[in-house]
Scaffold this active site. Sequence first.
Site, PDB file in Angstrom:
ATOM      1  N   SER A  38       0.857  -1.182   0.000  1.00  0.00           N
ATOM      2  CA  SER A  38       0.000   0.000   0.000  1.00  0.00           C
ATOM      3  C   SER A  38       0.889   1.226   0.000  1.00  0.00           C
ATOM      4  O   SER A  38       1.984   1.211   0.573  1.00  0.00           O
ATOM      5  CB  SER A  38      -0.883   0.024   1.242  1.00  0.00           C
ATOM      6  N   TYR A  51      -1.432  -0.995  10.164  1.00  0.00           N
ATOM      7  CA  TYR A  51      -1.623  -1.286   8.749  1.00  0.00           C
ATOM      8  C   TYR A  51      -0.432  -0.778   7.930  1.00  0.00           C
ATOM      9  O   TYR A  51       0.122  -1.496   7.101  1.00  0.00           O
ATOM     10  CB  TYR A  51      -2.922  -0.642   8.255  1.00  0.00           C
ATOM     11  N   ALA A  52      -0.022   0.460   8.176  1.00  0.00           N
ATOM     12  CA  ALA A  52       1.113   1.038   7.459  1.00  0.00           C
ATOM     13  C   ALA A  52       2.385   0.235   7.719  1.00  0.00           C
ATOM     14  O   ALA A  52       3.168  -0.022   6.792  1.00  0.00           O
ATOM     15  CB  ALA A  52       1.303   2.502   7.851  1.00  0.00           C
ATOM     16  N   ALA A  53       2.594  -0.181   8.961  1.00  0.00           N
ATOM     17  CA  ALA A  53       3.779  -0.976   9.295  1.00  0.00           C
ATOM     18  C   ALA A  53       3.757  -2.327   8.583  1.00  0.00           C
ATOM     19  O   ALA A  53       4.780  -2.785   8.061  1.00  0.00           O
ATOM     20  CB  ALA A  53       3.866  -1.177  10.802  1.00  0.00           C
ATOM     21  N   LYS A  55       2.225  -3.075   5.765  1.00  0.00           N
ATOM     22  CA  LYS A  55       2.408  -2.886   4.329  1.00  0.00           C
ATOM     23  C   LYS A  55       3.853  -2.499   3.999  1.00  0.00           C
ATOM     24  O   LYS A  55       4.397  -2.923   2.982  1.00  0.00           O
ATOM     25  CB  LYS A  55       1.415  -1.853   3.790  1.00  0.00           C
ATOM     26  N   THR A  86     -13.059   0.550  -1.583  1.00  0.00           N
ATOM     27  CA  THR A  86     -13.392  -0.740  -0.975  1.00  0.00           C
ATOM     28  C   THR A  86     -14.274  -0.474   0.245  1.00  0.00           C
ATOM     29  O   THR A  86     -14.329   0.651   0.750  1.00  0.00           O
ATOM     30  CB  THR A  86     -12.133  -1.509  -0.513  1.00  0.00           C
TER      31      THR A  86
END
Length: 118
Positions: A38, A51-53, A55, A86
């Site tokens: 992402s 989530y960022a970690a 990805k 989504t």
Amino acid sequence: EWDAVIGCHLTGTFIFTQLVSRAMVEAGVGGSLVNTGSILGKAGCDGCVHYAAAKAGITALSKSIARALTQYGIRCNTVLPGYTSTPLLDVVPESAMEWIKGLIPFGRLGTVEEIAAV
């Protein structure tokens, strides 16, 4: 929540990629593995650090796998989609969505179909 997100995204990608790459090596076929990261893995994210970690970890995982499997003719890359329409974004307030859309050159979210076509 941290463990669930890391487990789903990063650990899940690791396990799946490991299974597929082992089968490719055993079969003696080269090819390409494509993982889904992402843009948030590069940019970071307020309120979704896990989530960022995860990805970002997928990108590093793919780079490491690519280095390890190049001798077998296997490539590994990560696609980094931006904001995509989504159900996950259904909970984002409309004012925030308008701000997000303003960051995107096309002025709209991407679609799952556009990503799949890459």
